[in-house]
Write a protein that holds these residues in place. Structure first.
Motif, mmCIF file in Angstrom:
data_model
loop_
_atom_site.group_PDB
_atom_site.id
_atom_site.type_symbol
_atom_site.label_atom_id
_atom_site.label_comp_id
_atom_site.label_asym_id
_atom_site.label_seq_id
_atom_site.Cartn_x
_atom_site.Cartn_y
_atom_site.Cartn_z
ATOM 1 N N ASP A 41 0.847 -1.188 0.000
ATOM 2 C CA ASP A 41 0.000 0.000 0.000
ATOM 3 C C ASP A 41 0.882 1.238 0.000
ATOM 4 O O ASP A 41 1.578 1.525 0.973
ATOM 5 C CB ASP A 41 -0.909 0.011 1.231
ATOM 6 C CG ASP A 41 -2.073 0.985 1.074
ATOM 7 O OD1 ASP A 41 -1.935 1.929 0.279
ATOM 8 O OD2 ASP A 41 -3.102 0.783 1.746
ATOM 9 N N PHE A 42 0.862 1.974 -1.123
ATOM 10 C CA PHE A 42 1.710 3.157 -1.248
ATOM 11 C C PHE A 42 1.399 4.206 -0.181
ATOM 12 O O PHE A 42 2.280 4.943 0.251
ATOM 13 C CB PHE A 42 1.534 3.784 -2.640
ATOM 14 C CG PHE A 42 2.375 3.127 -3.691
ATOM 15 C CD1 PHE A 42 3.704 3.473 -3.860
ATOM 16 C CD2 PHE A 42 1.842 2.148 -4.507
ATOM 17 C CE1 PHE A 42 4.487 2.868 -4.818
ATOM 18 C CE2 PHE A 42 2.616 1.537 -5.481
ATOM 19 C CZ PHE A 42 3.947 1.906 -5.634
ATOM 20 N N LYS A 43 0.162 4.288 0.240
ATOM 21 C CA LYS A 43 -0.201 5.352 1.178
ATOM 22 C C LYS A 43 0.428 5.159 2.553
ATOM 23 O O LYS A 43 0.471 6.088 3.361
ATOM 24 C CB LYS A 43 -1.717 5.452 1.306
ATOM 25 C CG LYS A 43 -2.375 4.279 2.024
ATOM 26 C CD LYS A 43 -3.892 4.461 2.076
ATOM 27 C CE LYS A 43 -4.559 3.304 2.825
ATOM 28 N NZ LYS A 43 -6.028 3.460 2.859
ATOM 29 N N ASP A 44 0.908 3.936 2.800
ATOM 30 C CA ASP A 44 1.557 3.673 4.084
ATOM 31 C C ASP A 44 3.072 3.853 4.019
ATOM 32 O O ASP A 44 3.761 3.669 5.023
ATOM 33 C CB ASP A 44 1.245 2.248 4.553
ATOM 34 C CG ASP A 44 -0.231 2.065 4.895
ATOM 35 O OD1 ASP A 44 -0.857 3.060 5.297
ATOM 36 O OD2 ASP A 44 -0.730 0.937 4.740
ATOM 37 N N GLU A 45 3.581 4.176 2.833
ATOM 38 C CA GLU A 45 5.024 4.287 2.663
ATOM 39 C C GLU A 45 5.401 5.708 2.236
ATOM 40 O O GLU A 45 4.627 6.405 1.587
ATOM 41 C CB GLU A 45 5.509 3.284 1.602
ATOM 42 C CG GLU A 45 5.070 1.841 1.847
ATOM 43 C CD GLU A 45 5.678 1.242 3.119
ATOM 44 O OE1 GLU A 45 6.624 1.834 3.663
ATOM 45 O OE2 GLU A 45 5.201 0.178 3.550
ATOM 46 N N TYR A 46 6.626 6.103 2.583
ATOM 47 C CA TYR A 46 7.090 7.458 2.271
ATOM 48 C C TYR A 46 8.459 7.367 1.600
ATOM 49 O O TYR A 46 9.466 7.088 2.248
ATOM 50 C CB TYR A 46 7.167 8.298 3.551
ATOM 51 C CG TYR A 46 5.830 8.439 4.243
ATOM 52 C CD1 TYR A 46 4.933 9.429 3.857
ATOM 53 C CD2 TYR A 46 5.463 7.560 5.270
ATOM 54 C CE1 TYR A 46 3.699 9.550 4.483
ATOM 55 C CE2 TYR A 46 4.231 7.678 5.899
ATOM 56 C CZ TYR A 46 3.359 8.674 5.499
ATOM 57 O OH TYR A 46 2.138 8.794 6.105
ATOM 58 N N PHE A 47 8.462 7.609 0.296
ATOM 59 C CA PHE A 47 9.694 7.454 -0.449
ATOM 60 C C PHE A 47 10.728 8.514 -0.101
ATOM 61 O O PHE A 47 11.918 8.307 -0.312
ATOM 62 C CB PHE A 47 9.399 7.461 -1.954
ATOM 63 C CG PHE A 47 8.622 6.267 -2.420
ATOM 64 C CD1 PHE A 47 9.214 5.013 -2.463
ATOM 65 C CD2 PHE A 47 7.296 6.376 -2.817
ATOM 66 C CE1 PHE A 47 8.508 3.896 -2.884
ATOM 67 C CE2 PHE A 47 6.586 5.265 -3.230
ATOM 68 C CZ PHE A 47 7.185 4.022 -3.257
ATOM 69 N N PHE A 48 10.284 9.645 0.426
ATOM 70 C CA PHE A 48 11.249 10.680 0.749
ATOM 71 C C PHE A 48 12.171 10.266 1.894
ATOM 72 O O PHE A 48 13.202 10.892 2.136
ATOM 73 C CB PHE A 48 10.545 12.004 1.087
ATOM 74 C CG PHE A 48 9.696 11.992 2.327
ATOM 75 C CD1 PHE A 48 10.272 12.100 3.592
ATOM 76 C CD2 PHE A 48 8.311 11.879 2.238
ATOM 77 C CE1 PHE A 48 9.494 12.090 4.734
ATOM 78 C CE2 PHE A 48 7.521 11.873 3.382
ATOM 79 C CZ PHE A 48 8.106 11.973 4.645
ATOM 80 N N ARG A 49 11.814 9.206 2.601
ATOM 81 C CA ARG A 49 12.670 8.718 3.678
ATOM 82 C C ARG A 49 13.894 7.973 3.147
ATOM 83 O O ARG A 49 14.860 7.748 3.880
ATOM 84 C CB ARG A 49 11.876 7.791 4.595
ATOM 85 C CG ARG A 49 10.776 8.494 5.387
ATOM 86 C CD ARG A 49 9.990 7.496 6.215
ATOM 87 N NE ARG A 49 8.934 8.148 7.009
ATOM 88 C CZ ARG A 49 8.016 7.502 7.704
ATOM 89 N NH1 ARG A 49 8.027 6.175 7.713
ATOM 90 N NH2 ARG A 49 7.090 8.154 8.376
ATOM 91 N N LEU A 50 13.832 7.582 1.900
ATOM 92 C CA LEU A 50 14.959 6.853 1.310
ATOM 93 C C LEU A 50 16.123 7.803 1.048
ATOM 94 O O LEU A 50 15.930 8.901 0.516
ATOM 95 C CB LEU A 50 14.548 6.196 -0.013
ATOM 96 C CG LEU A 50 13.462 5.116 0.053
ATOM 97 C CD1 LEU A 50 13.104 4.660 -1.352
ATOM 98 C CD2 LEU A 50 13.905 3.928 0.898
ATOM 99 N N ASP A 51 17.334 7.381 1.411
ATOM 100 C CA ASP A 51 18.509 8.186 1.060
ATOM 101 C C ASP A 51 18.833 7.968 -0.420
ATOM 102 O O ASP A 51 18.201 7.152 -1.107
ATOM 103 C CB ASP A 51 19.698 7.841 1.956
ATOM 104 C CG ASP A 51 20.092 6.362 1.871
ATOM 105 O OD1 ASP A 51 19.745 5.705 0.873
ATOM 106 O OD2 ASP A 51 20.739 5.871 2.814
#
Length: 294
Positions: free
Chosen positions: A265-275
């Motif tokens: 579920d994309f809404k539960d994930e935050y890609f900006f947290r990835l380095d």
């Protein structure tokens, strides 16, 4: 860490398999045809299928193992550099350049880049290929009317049939036998040379590139069926998914969504947290995601 090699043996062999299938169809169709136009068309298709099988195999090889490109490859223009994918353009320029070489040079280059035995094709077979290609070119460019170009390129098997050559049923049959035999030699050699380039090994290479943490072991995450070249269900008892960082957990969830139909579920994930490093891995995983199809 260098990007992994994800070449599959079946993908490398596919151009040759397709050409062999087409040549077999030509063999069947020539039996019921005596029309010169049809025989000429089938002949041209057979020779072109042979040539494209070699060029398409090289293209596939270079796309997956670009290190096999020549140290100095083909020049790309400014527009290709800025607006395209330079490696892809370099590969296209290279294989297009190879396709215009004479057949002996194409075979030599093919053998050297794929790593197979350069002596698989006999001198007699090369001589016959020279004449076949010269006849094909004569058919396309001069309506089979013999000219100096044919005389210069047809080799020792040059036909002396007056002013205009013909494509008879027998000539067509003999031609496709030569093409088929050489392709089958290459197929067998490539099957042996690239026997370790399986789906399991390619997927493992991708896994080890994406998940660099020491706790992750491909064999501990999935059931593997080597005899079927198939990746089975997760090994829940040995899986380390619960010990991953948040970044690698996100990547693993994406992996499982495509390989094992797990919910993501994309809404539960935050890609900006990835380095930046993990963003690069994510981009590569998305690009190669088809490898994970069951």
């Amino acid at each position: 860490m260098n990007k992994p090699i994800l070449l599959l043996r079946e993908e490398l062999l596919n151009p040759i398999e397709q050409a062999l299938t087409r040549i077999e169809k030509i063999r069947k169709r020539k039996i019921n045809n005596s029309d010169s136009i049809i025989l000429e068309g089938l002949f041209a298709l057979g020779v072109s299928s042979f040539e494209h099988a070699l060029i398409d195999t090289l293209r596939t090889l270079f796309l997956h193992i670009p290190d096999k490109l020549d140290l100095k490859t083909e020049v790309i223009n400014k527009d290709q550099l800025i607006n395209g994918i330079p490696l892809n353009h370099a590969i296209e320029n290279k294989v297009n350049g190879v396709s215009y070489k004479n057949i002996s040079d194409i075979l030599e280059y093919f053998a050297s880049k794929t790593g197979i035995n350069s002596n698989l094709v006999s001198k007699d077979e090369i001589d016959r290929l020279l004449e076949l290609k010269a006849t094909r070119n004569l058919l396309i460019h001069n309506n089979l009317i013999v000219n100096s170009i044919y005389d210069e390129t047809a080799g020792p098997n040059k036909r002396n049939s007056g002013d205009r050559l013909t494509i008879s049923q027998n000539y067509l049959f003999e031609s496709i036998v030569v093409l088929r035999n050489i392709l089958n030699k290459f197929k067998v050699a490539l099957e042996d040379k690239y026997k370790t380039f399986t789906k399991i090994n390619a997927t493992k290479n991708l896994f080890n590139y994406i998940f660099t943490t020491p706790i992750m072991d491909f064999e501990n995450e999935f059931n593997l069926f080597e005899d079927q070249d198939r990746i089975g269900a997760m090994k829940t008892e040995t899986s380390q998914i619960g010990n991953l960082s948040s970044s690698e957990t996100l990547l693993f969830k994406m992996w499982l969504a495509h390989s094992h139909n797990k919910k993501f579920d994309f809404k539960d994930e935050y890609f900006f947290r990835l380095d930046n490093k993990n963003r690069g891995k994510l981009a590569f995983l998305i690009k190669k995601i088809d490898l994970l199809k069951p």
